[in-house]
Write an enzyme that holds these catalytic residues in place. Structure first.
Site, PDB file in Angstrom:
ATOM      1  N   SER A 194       0.851  -1.182   0.000  1.00 39.30           N
ATOM      2  CA  SER A 194       0.000   0.000   0.000  1.00 39.30           C
ATOM      3  C   SER A 194       0.888   1.233   0.000  1.00 39.30           C
ATOM      4  O   SER A 194       2.084   1.130   0.298  1.00 39.30           O
ATOM      5  CB  SER A 194      -0.857  -0.024   1.266  1.00 39.30           C
ATOM      6  OG  SER A 194      -1.465   1.225   1.482  1.00 39.30           O
TER       7      SER A 194
ATOM      8  N   TYR B 258      -1.467  -0.823  10.610  1.00 42.82           N
ATOM      9  CA  TYR B 258      -1.650  -1.105   9.174  1.00 42.82           C
ATOM     10  C   TYR B 258      -0.371  -0.771   8.410  1.00 42.82           C
ATOM     11  O   TYR B 258       0.103  -1.574   7.600  1.00 42.82           O
ATOM     12  CB  TYR B 258      -2.834  -0.284   8.645  1.00 42.82           C
ATOM     13  CG  TYR B 258      -3.156  -0.522   7.178  1.00 42.82           C
ATOM     14  CD1 TYR B 258      -3.845  -1.662   6.775  1.00 42.82           C
ATOM     15  CD2 TYR B 258      -2.784   0.399   6.205  1.00 42.82           C
ATOM     16  CE1 TYR B 258      -4.153  -1.870   5.427  1.00 42.82           C
ATOM     17  CE2 TYR B 258      -3.081   0.196   4.863  1.00 42.82           C
ATOM     18  CZ  TYR B 258      -3.771  -0.937   4.484  1.00 42.82           C
ATOM     19  OH  TYR B 258      -4.059  -1.147   3.152  1.00 42.82           O
TER      20      TYR B 258
HETATM   21  N1  LIG Z   1      -8.747   0.072  -0.871  1.00 41.29           N
HETATM   22  C1  LIG Z   1      -7.639   0.766  -0.675  1.00 41.29           C
HETATM   23  O1  LIG Z   1      -7.663   1.993  -0.512  1.00 41.29           O
HETATM   24  C2  LIG Z   1      -6.309   0.074  -0.653  1.00 41.29           C
HETATM   25  C3  LIG Z   1      -5.139   0.836  -0.810  1.00 41.29           C
HETATM   26  C4  LIG Z   1      -3.923   0.202  -0.751  1.00 41.29           C
HETATM   27  C5  LIG Z   1      -3.858  -1.150  -0.535  1.00 41.29           C
HETATM   28  N2  LIG Z   1      -5.004  -1.892  -0.394  1.00 41.29           N
HETATM   29  C6  LIG Z   1      -4.877  -3.317  -0.133  1.00 41.29           C
HETATM   30  O2  LIG Z   1      -5.521  -4.040  -1.148  1.00 41.29           O
HETATM   31  C7  LIG Z   1      -6.057  -5.253  -0.621  1.00 41.29           C
HETATM   32  C8  LIG Z   1      -7.524  -5.378  -0.988  1.00 41.29           C
HETATM   33  O3  LIG Z   1      -8.220  -4.259  -0.503  1.00 41.29           O
HETATM   34  P1  LIG Z   1      -9.739  -3.935  -0.888  1.00 41.29           P
HETATM   35  O4  LIG Z   1      -9.869  -2.467  -0.825  1.00 41.29           O
HETATM   36  O5  LIG Z   1     -10.130  -4.662  -2.103  1.00 41.29           O
HETATM   37  O6  LIG Z   1     -10.482  -4.546   0.401  1.00 41.29           O
HETATM   38  P2  LIG Z   1     -12.026  -5.017   0.545  1.00 41.29           P
HETATM   39  O7  LIG Z   1     -12.347  -4.825   1.975  1.00 41.29           O
HETATM   40  O8  LIG Z   1     -12.871  -4.368  -0.496  1.00 41.29           O
HETATM   41  O9  LIG Z   1     -11.952  -6.581   0.212  1.00 41.29           O
HETATM   42  C9  LIG Z   1     -11.165  -7.420   1.003  1.00 41.29           C
HETATM   43  C10 LIG Z   1     -11.701  -8.835   0.916  1.00 41.29           C
HETATM   44  O10 LIG Z   1     -10.853  -9.647   1.740  1.00 41.29           O
HETATM   45  C11 LIG Z   1     -11.665 -10.513   2.505  1.00 41.29           C
HETATM   46  N3  LIG Z   1     -10.993 -10.894   3.749  1.00 41.29           N
HETATM   47  C12 LIG Z   1     -10.787 -10.138   4.849  1.00 41.29           C
HETATM   48  N4  LIG Z   1     -10.202 -10.861   5.801  1.00 41.29           N
HETATM   49  C13 LIG Z   1     -10.015 -12.100   5.313  1.00 41.29           C
HETATM   50  C14 LIG Z   1      -9.486 -13.308   5.840  1.00 41.29           C
HETATM   51  N5  LIG Z   1      -9.009 -13.369   7.090  1.00 41.29           N
HETATM   52  N6  LIG Z   1      -9.459 -14.401   5.051  1.00 41.29           N
HETATM   53  C15 LIG Z   1      -9.954 -14.353   3.799  1.00 41.29           C
HETATM   54  N7  LIG Z   1     -10.496 -13.250   3.252  1.00 41.29           N
HETATM   55  C16 LIG Z   1     -10.526 -12.137   4.004  1.00 41.29           C
HETATM   56  C17 LIG Z   1     -12.935  -9.719   2.772  1.00 41.29           C
HETATM   57  O11 LIG Z   1     -14.023 -10.596   3.079  1.00 41.29           O
HETATM   58  C18 LIG Z   1     -13.135  -8.984   1.447  1.00 41.29           C
HETATM   59  O12 LIG Z   1     -13.911  -9.725   0.560  1.00 41.29           O
HETATM   60  C19 LIG Z   1      -5.807  -5.187   0.889  1.00 41.29           C
HETATM   61  O13 LIG Z   1      -4.651  -5.917   1.207  1.00 41.29           O
HETATM   62  C20 LIG Z   1      -5.582  -3.727   1.136  1.00 41.29           C
HETATM   63  O14 LIG Z   1      -4.782  -3.506   2.277  1.00 41.29           O
HETATM   64  C21 LIG Z   1      -6.217  -1.299  -0.457  1.00 41.29           C
END
Ligand SMILES: NC(=O)c1ccc[n+]([C@@H]2O[C@H](COP(=O)([O-])OP(=O)(O)OC[C@H]3O[C@@H](n4cnc5c(N)ncnc54)[C@H](O)[C@@H]3O)[C@@H](O)[C@H]2O)c1
Ligand SMILES: *[C@@H]1O[C@H](CO)[C@@H](O)[C@H](O)[C@H]1NC(C)=O
Ligand SMILES: *[C@@H]1O[C@H](CO)[C@@H](O)[C@H](O)[C@H]1NC(C)=O
Length: 319
Positions: free
Chosen positions: A193, A206
């Site tokens: 991230s 985080y």
């Molecule tokens: N959205 C952002 O702004 C952003 C920015 C930088 C990095 N990221 C990273 O990208 C990745 C995805 O983010 P997103 O925004 O799509 O998140 P999201 O919350 O939209 O989706 C995450 C998914 O992971 C699943 N999940 C959570 N805990 C879990 C577990 N223990 N086992 C299995 N599944 C699990 C959830 O049920 C959900 O379906 C993450 O690692 C996040 O840190 C996101």
């Protein structure tokens, strides 16, 4: 006696001189190689590598039931890959697979798994091997992002952040790396991230977890490169540093210039991640400028850097 001694002395001097010459040759070769690869990277900046095909690959995506993970699953499926969707939430995950099938994809499989539970990861991985085959592209995407002031994080929450955002990567790798190593073919993609590039208020655990992802990816790739000596290491590593993506994960973004720093649509994030993977990039940020911004700004004096941060005045609010 004396003559023998001086003969020996001559010999050691010669061995030393020879050794010195070899090191010199090595150093010159090193310099030439460095120059060569600088040239290559300039060339690649203008003429990027072709995107390799993912048709026929088995791609496993964690957190495929929502957000970036779902978009990755849809896109990989549309490119002809077999997609294995893992999520804690079975409804979201089924929706992803149904959407793929609606779009005409056939090779999509949903598995419910809590990736922070090592035993569940082991069992579910065994089922995938039996029912689908050996995973060749692993995308460690599942993650959580609670935002509070440091002292408002409970110990349970801090542990959970590390269990899902960091330790789960280890359990997934332990399950799926061996068959990649066996065949010397595979690709590991991990979601770090922007919070893995710089420290952000209200996100201390985080940020720490996302910095950890970088350490894991860099050291593992280095270890495989060293042990693969002799043969060309063909297991690739790609670490992704997205800016805020519009998935709802980031509850209260605070952005001073929303017009130039808008949230990234998840479809676009997924497209960039897959492009980076197919081009074997080691690290990319989304948008791509952020990695260079990090490198240049961090070379400024610390106080200048703080001025830049205050000017942009962006981050996340506690919630
Ligand atoms: N959205 C952002 O702004 C952003 C920015 C930088 C990095 N990221 C990273 O990208 C990745 C995805 O983010 P997103 O925004 O799509 O998140 P999201 O919350 O939209 O989706 C995450 C998914 O992971 C699943 N999940 C959570 N805990 C879990 C577990 N223990 N086992 C299995 N599944 C699990 C959830 O049920 C959900 O379906 C993450 O690692 C996040 O840190 C996101
Ligand atoms: C998966 O990999 C293992 C170990 O590399 C191998 O023994 C097995 O035959 C492979 N399975 C398939 C379906 O290719
Ligand atoms: C960010 O920039 C610093 C300073 O140039 C550098 O040491 C660090 O490796 C960079 N981070 C990433 C992920 O490239």
């Amino acid at each position: 006696m004396d003559r023998q001694n001086s003969k020996l002395g001559n010999q050691t001097a010669m061995v030393k001189a020879y050794g010195g010459a070899l090191v010199l040759v090595d150093a010159v070769v090193l310099l030439l190689k460095i120059l060569y690869y600088i040239g290559e990277s300039i060339y690649r900046f203008f003429v990027p590598l072709e995107e390799k095909s993912v048709a026929g690959e088995i791609v496993l995506i964690t957190g495929a039931g929502h957000g970036i993970g779902r978009e990755l699953a849809l896109r990989y499926a549309s490119l002809g890959a077999t997609v294995v969707c893992w999520d804690l939430n079975p409804q979201g995950n089924e929706e992803t697979v149904n959407e793929i099938k609606k779009l005409g994809g056939t090779a999509a499989h949903a598995y419910q798994c809590d990736v922070s539970n090592r035993e569940q990861v082991r069992e579910t991985a065994e089922r995938v091997k039996q029912e689908v085959g050996n995973v060749t592209i692993l995308v460690n995407n599942a993650g959580i992002m609670p935002c509070h002031a440091f002292l408002d994080h409970t110990p349970e929450e801090i542990r959970k952040i590390f269990d899902i955002n960091v330790l789960a990567h280890f359990w997934m790798l332990q399950a799926f790396l061996p068959s990649m190593i066996d065949k010397n073919h595979g690709h590991i993609v991990a979601l770090s991230s922007m919070a893995g590039l710089l420290g952000i208020a209200n996100l201390v655990p985080y940020c720490a977890s996302k910095f950890a992802v970088r350490g894991l990816m860099e050291s593992l790739s280095e270890e495989l490169r060293c042990t693969a000596s002799g043969r060309n290491m063909n297991i690739k590593f790609t670490t992704i540093y997205p800016y805020m993506v519009d998935t709802g994960l980031c509850k209260k973004p605070k952005i001073r210039f929303p017009s130039i720093m808008a949230l990234v649509p998840p479809q676009e994030a997924a497209a960039e991640i897959i492009r980076a993977q197919r081009r074997d990039y080691t690290e990319v940020s989304i948008p791509s400028i952020w990695l260079s911004v990090n490198t240049s700004l961090r070379n400024l004096p610390e106080k200048s850097l703080i001025q830049v941060k205050d000017f942009f005045d962006s981050g996340v609010e506690a919630c």
